[in-house]
Write a protein that holds these residues in place. Structure first.
Motif, short mmCIF file in Angstrom:
data_model
loop_
_atom_site.label_atom_id
_atom_site.label_comp_id
_atom_site.label_asym_id
_atom_site.label_seq_id
_atom_site.Cartn_x
_atom_site.Cartn_y
_atom_site.Cartn_z
N UNK A 371 -4.98 5.24 0.07
CA UNK A 371 -6.09 4.16 0.30
C UNK A 371 -5.46 2.63 0.23
N UNK A 372 -6.05 1.67 0.75
CA UNK A 372 -5.71 0.34 0.68
C UNK A 372 -6.88 -0.62 0.52
N UNK A 373 -7.38 -0.91 -0.82
CA UNK A 373 -8.47 -1.60 -0.90
C UNK A 373 -8.29 -3.30 -0.75
N UNK A 374 -7.38 -3.84 -0.05
CA UNK A 374 -7.22 -5.34 0.15
C UNK A 374 -8.35 -5.71 0.66
N UNK A 375 -9.02 -5.29 1.47
CA UNK A 375 -10.16 -5.85 2.11
C UNK A 375 -11.42 -6.13 1.08
N UNK A 376 -11.28 -5.43 -0.12
CA UNK A 376 -12.22 -5.54 -1.34
C UNK A 376 -11.80 -6.73 -2.03
N UNK A 377 -10.48 -7.24 -1.92
CA UNK A 377 -10.19 -8.23 -2.94
C UNK A 377 -11.11 -9.46 -2.56
N UNK A 378 -11.45 -10.26 -3.73
CA UNK A 378 -12.14 -11.40 -3.45
C UNK A 378 -10.96 -12.52 -3.80
#
Length: 694
Positions: A371-378
């Motif tokens: 997984x890579x959740x960087x898109x969900x970083x605020x």
């Protein structure tokens, strides 16, 4: 004018020796084609290598320009967009099939000897008489083309054209340690309209690597660039040093435009050379820890970045999965640089979907889901008042349910805010109370650090290493580092380590609790990654499973089991090595490495990393302009610096081997020693079995 040396004249590559009765094998080491001596072909149908014993005899000519082309093809008319795409795909497939470069320099010793011989460029006088003088020249050729007459993909005839045709001769730089000159490179094209693959000169066993028929560079220079990069040098600097050295050797003066062109060709060619090099990334796995280290330590490299002046990152506009396809991402990176070499005029990637960027793991250390959740970083999340640990505990107990927050009364919200230490005023509305609670939740889930990278640079990289400083996994950041990135790395690993050492231990543990509540409930229950409950005073905890011990590996456990294959327990901890208490983090003391006596030796290991050679190389500041080169560089550095450590481990074990023993990897890929059974021993065992049976 002396006759040019034919590249197929190398005595070191003699062919045609029988490998078994009546059979011969293609001498190209990367080819396995076997023929019968009675029906020996002139050209290897598998790789196009010249199999004729008489090296001075020319190979059968390819179809000349006067030959008729297939329907819909013209020798001078450019291909349609659809035909160009077919040709692109076929040519890339051809390069991957034919060019398989050995990684080890020792496997190319004969090729390096040939390069040295041709660089020496000798003129030999022979048959001197009163009337004639015969001069033989050993030097690089002025003309290069593929010896194939048939397509190496589909076996269709090849078209060989004249100047300005679909497959004509081109001017090309020849670059070796002592040569910098313009030569001719002839292209041939497959006549099959469903293939159209371009066949260029691509025989690495003559010592040259072809960069889009614009540059033929000797392999020793590419290996020299790799060796400099391995020491931590910027690849562009290594390329410049090589070009400057050649200029000095040849006393050639290049214009700034020519120098810039050569620099770009050599740089692109180098990365294609690396992508066409045959290597097993599992070779970098630590020989002592194997695929399941008991302790892994987080590292960051904030100055290893990609400059965004020529690259634009985009983010999905809709809710997309956090799962990334590792194989696809790295195959795309490789294809991009190989395409730049096959078609130098092709435009490099300038737009990049940041959500598909994959981490790098040795294949055997990678989880089934990455997984890579960087898109969900605020990016707007700021540190907010409140106790994240208390909020997570309320969520675990079911006292607070985020999805039901809209139904809570003001009184219930005030109670929850009080439990979490979130300040509020008597006049605050219900919406304001909800917002304060959600702000803390988002802050914990995001795990943001205060500092974002400058707008023109990416966020560097984080990676985890075992105690022997072998890289176990790396993640490349676009935005600023947060606890979420560490959780991504851990969740994407095949085995979550029993101990993960990171300076932001509390945020990482709490983020994991929010992102993977079912998993963390098995790994640490309600302890939030601590050695003991964070609601009670910190206590020393013994973890005997972390001690080094000899044991048998039981692999009957399901692969997806939470139980660690070495410690035989599901227990995991997130710890830090800091000695000073953190005033803003009340549970920080519960994560201290010093609470576990079995971890005491690792404090010294962590301290020694700072000044170690691998760390100094990995921490070199470097900024890339090319996105593809940036990711390939980091993967290569992880591999080279780790494999050097593993090679030393292998060397130490080999030194202690007794006669009849060999070094092996066990089920968990750790190094070990095995006894080779001799034929006599095997026969003896068979006799014993027979005697028992009687």
């Amino acid at each position: 004018m002396f006759p040019p040396y034919k590249y197929s004249c190398t005595v070191t590559l003699d062919l045609g020796l029988a490998t078994s009765r009546g059979r011969g094998k293609c001498k190209n080491p990367s080819c396995s084609y076997v023929y019968t001596n009675r029906h020996k072909p002139r050209i290897c149908p598998s790789c196009g290598f010249n199999l004729t014993k008489d090296r001075t005899e020319k190979t059968t000519k390819a179809i000349e320009a006067s030959s008729s082309l297939s329907d819909g093809l013209s020798a001078t008319e450019p291909l349609s967009a659809a035909q160009r795409e077919i040709q692109r795909q076929s040519t890339l497939q051809l390069l991957r099939k034919v060019l398989q470069i050995p990684e080890n320099e020792s496997e190319l010793a004969e090729v390096f000897a040939l390069i040295h011989e041709l660089n020496s460029s000798r003129l030999i006088l022979s048959n001197v008489s009163e009337e004639t003088v015969t001069i033989e020249q050993t030097s690089w050729s002025n003309y290069y083309e593929s010896p194939s007459t048939q397509c190496l993909l589909c076996s269709s005839p090849l078209f060989k054209g004249e100047q300005n045709s679909l497959a004509g001769p081109q001017e090309c730089w020849l670059l070796t340690a002592s040569r910098l000159q313009v030569v001719t490179a002839q292209v041939k094209m497959c006549l099959n309209p469903h293939c159209l693959a371009l066949h260029s000169f691509m025989d690495i066993y003559t010592g040259l690597f072809n960069v889009g028929n614009k540059l033929l560079v000797s392999l020793d220079l590419l290996f020299a660039i790799r060796n400099q990069i391995k020491l931590g040098e910027d690849p562009r600097v290594s390329v410049s040093v090589v070009l400057k050295s050649v200029q000095e050797q040849t006393e050639k003066t290049l214009t700034s435009e020519e120098m810039s062109q050569l620099q770009e060709l050599l740089c692109n060619g180098y990365w294609a050379f690396e992508c066409l090099t045959v290597r097993d990334y599992n070779d970098m796995i630590c020989g002592i820890c194997g695929v399941a280290p008991k302790v892994e330590m987080a590292q960051r490299s904030e100055e290893n970045v990609l400059a965004l002046k020529s690259v634009e990152f985009t983010w999905p506009e809709f809710l997309a999965s956090s799962e990334v396809n590792v194989e696809d991402f790295w195959a795309t990176m490789e294809t991009e640089v190989i395409e730049q070499v096959a078609f130098p005029a092709s435009i490099p990637i300038t737009k990049f979907d940041a959500s598909v960027i994959a981490p790098f793991f040795p294949p055997l250390m990678r989880g089934a889901v990455v997984v890579n959740t960087e898109k969900d970083k605020s990016l707007d999340v700021q540190p907010v008042p409140g106790n994240g640990s208390a909020l997570v505990r309320l969520l675990q107990e079911g006292t607070c349910k985020i999805e039901e927050i809209g139904s809570y009364s003001e009184e219930e919200l005030r109670y929850l805010l009080g439990q979490c230490g979130i300040p509020f005023g008597a006049e605050d509305t219900r919406d304001q109370l909800c917002f304060s609670l959600l702000a803390l939740y988002e802050s914990v889930q995001n795990g943001a650090r205060a500092r974002q990278p400058p707008p023109h640079l990416t966020g560097g990289k984080i990676y985890k290493v075992c105690p022997h400083q072998v890289v176990c996994g790396s993640k490349y950041l676009v935005r600023g580092e947060s606890a979420r990135d560490h959780v991504d790395l851990l969740a994407s690993s095949r085995h979550w380590p029993p101990i993960y050492v990171v300076d932001m231990a509390t945020p990482v543990a709490l983020c994991a609790d929010l992102c993977y509540p079912e998993l963390t409930s098995q790994m640490w229950g309600k302890n939030q990654g601590c050695f003991s409950s964070p609601t009670e005073p910190p206590v020393s905890v013994s973890c005997p499973e972390l001690l080094d011990q000899h044991y048998s590996v039981d692999m009957t456990e399901a692969e997806h089991s939470v139980q660690h294959p070495v410690t035989k327990t599901a227990t995991r901890r997130i710890v830090h090595a800091g000695t000073q208490p953190s005033p803003g983090d009340p549970s920080s003391g519960h994560h201290s490495l010093s609470l576990c006596p079995e971890l005491a030796p690792y404090a010294n290991v962590l301290a020694s990393i700072v000044n170690s050679k691998p760390n100094n190389i990995r921490q070199r500041p470097i900024a890339f302009d090319n996105a593809t080169h940036y990711y390939l560089y980091n993967r290569l550095m992880d591999f080279l610096t780790s494999r050097d450590i593993v090679n030393r481990q292998i060397h130490d074990i080999v030194q202690s081997c007794q006669p009849g023993e060999v070094v092996i990897r066990d089920t968990l890929y750790r190094l070990g020693v095995a006894q080779i059974k001799t034929e006599t021993e095997e026969e003896g065992e068979e006799e014993e079995v027979a005697a028992v049976a009687e």
